[in-house]
Design a protein around this motif. Structure first.
Motif, mmCIF file in Angstrom:
data_model
loop_
_atom_site.group_PDB
_atom_site.id
_atom_site.type_symbol
_atom_site.label_atom_id
_atom_site.label_comp_id
_atom_site.label_asym_id
_atom_site.label_seq_id
_atom_site.Cartn_x
_atom_site.Cartn_y
_atom_site.Cartn_z
ATOM 1 N N TYR A 62 -0.305 -24.544 -25.187
ATOM 2 C CA TYR A 62 -0.176 -23.173 -26.212
ATOM 3 C C TYR A 62 0.956 -23.258 -27.201
ATOM 4 O O TYR A 62 1.682 -23.974 -27.149
ATOM 5 N N ASP A 66 3.098 -15.935 -26.984
ATOM 6 C CA ASP A 66 2.147 -14.773 -27.505
ATOM 7 C C ASP A 66 0.636 -15.638 -27.160
ATOM 8 O O ASP A 66 -0.313 -14.743 -26.745
ATOM 9 N N PHE A 69 -0.360 -15.777 -23.530
ATOM 10 C CA PHE A 69 -0.683 -14.370 -22.792
ATOM 11 C C PHE A 69 -1.743 -13.751 -23.707
ATOM 12 O O PHE A 69 -2.929 -13.308 -22.810
ATOM 13 N N GLU A 70 -2.319 -14.261 -24.896
ATOM 14 C CA GLU A 70 -3.663 -13.827 -25.596
ATOM 15 C C GLU A 70 -4.777 -14.686 -24.838
ATOM 16 O O GLU A 70 -5.789 -14.000 -24.649
ATOM 17 N N LYS A 71 -4.563 -15.637 -24.449
ATOM 18 C CA LYS A 71 -5.630 -16.318 -23.578
ATOM 19 C C LYS A 71 -5.583 -16.456 -22.308
ATOM 20 O O LYS A 71 -6.499 -16.934 -21.649
ATOM 21 N N ASN A 72 -4.631 -15.774 -21.734
ATOM 22 C CA ASN A 72 -4.838 -15.523 -19.948
ATOM 23 C C ASN A 72 -4.330 -14.218 -19.738
ATOM 24 O O ASN A 72 -3.460 -13.972 -19.126
ATOM 25 N N LYS A 73 -5.287 -13.243 -20.253
ATOM 26 C CA LYS A 73 -5.021 -11.901 -19.879
ATOM 27 C C LYS A 73 -5.192 -11.440 -18.462
ATOM 28 O O LYS A 73 -4.935 -10.381 -18.035
ATOM 29 N N ASN A 74 -6.239 -12.198 -17.707
ATOM 30 C CA ASN A 74 -6.510 -11.750 -16.328
ATOM 31 C C ASN A 74 -5.861 -12.365 -15.154
ATOM 32 O O ASN A 74 -6.251 -12.130 -14.286
ATOM 33 N N ASN A 116 8.690 -6.944 -16.882
ATOM 34 C CA ASN A 116 7.809 -7.380 -15.844
ATOM 35 C C ASN A 116 8.518 -7.509 -14.349
ATOM 36 O O ASN A 116 8.452 -8.352 -13.495
#
Length: 169
Positions: A62, A66, A69-74, A116
């Motif tokens: 990556y 950012d 997290f954009e590519k791994n939202k779930n 978090n």
């Protein structure tokens, strides 16, 4: 099989990343590397530490946090930090867990930890400012094996074999 993901945010030391790659290869965990890194993937020190395992990895790169997290939202994210207040073994890790580790020199960004807080965990250590933290590759291995222990070590060999003898049953 349940999915376990290891995320290294801006790793700096190639030997640590090589050791972590070897842990991922031996356990089936996916490896996520977030730039910028303090080395190139073809670095000689990385090769000595684990590049011969690179072909066994499910690895994704990556550009930055950012992008990650954009590519791994779930995912179910757990942030390992010496600054956390929960112990890593107090968590029940679900499928699609992401264990997130910061760079060796500074750890994870504090704003990320603060946002978090419920998912920040630490490895217990003595109170000694000279012993700031465990080695990154050791910390990752502890986290990986705690998750796998909770999941009953899916698809991992649970018994070894002697090379010259047979174990007595």
């Amino acid at each position: 099989m349940s999915v376990l993901n290891i995320v290294l945010v801006e790793p700096q030391i190639p030997q640590n990343t090589g050791n972590i790659a070897r842990t991922c290869a031996a356990t089936g965990a996916r490896l996520h590397l977030v730039e910028p890194m303090g080395f190139r993937v073809d670095d000689a020190k990385l090769k000595r530490a684990g590049l011969d395992y690179w072909h066994l990895l499910d690895i994704t790169y990556y550009d930055n946090l950012d992008d990650f997290f954009e590519k791994n939202k779930n995912g179910n994210f757990y942030y390992f930090s010496t600054k956390a207040t929960k112990i890593y073994s107090e968590i029940d890790y679900p499928d699609n867990t992401y264990l997130v580790f910061g760079k060796e020199t500074a750890g994870l960004p504090e704003d990320l930890l603060l946002k978090n807080q419920e998912n920040c965990v630490r490895l217990p250590m003595i109170n000694n400012s000279a012993a700031r933290s465990l080695n990154l590759s050791n910390s990752v291995a502890i986290g990986v094996y705690e998750v796998l222990r909770q999941w009953n070590f899916p698809e991992l060999l649970l018994k070894g074999k002697l090379t010259k003898f047979d174990w007595k049953e």
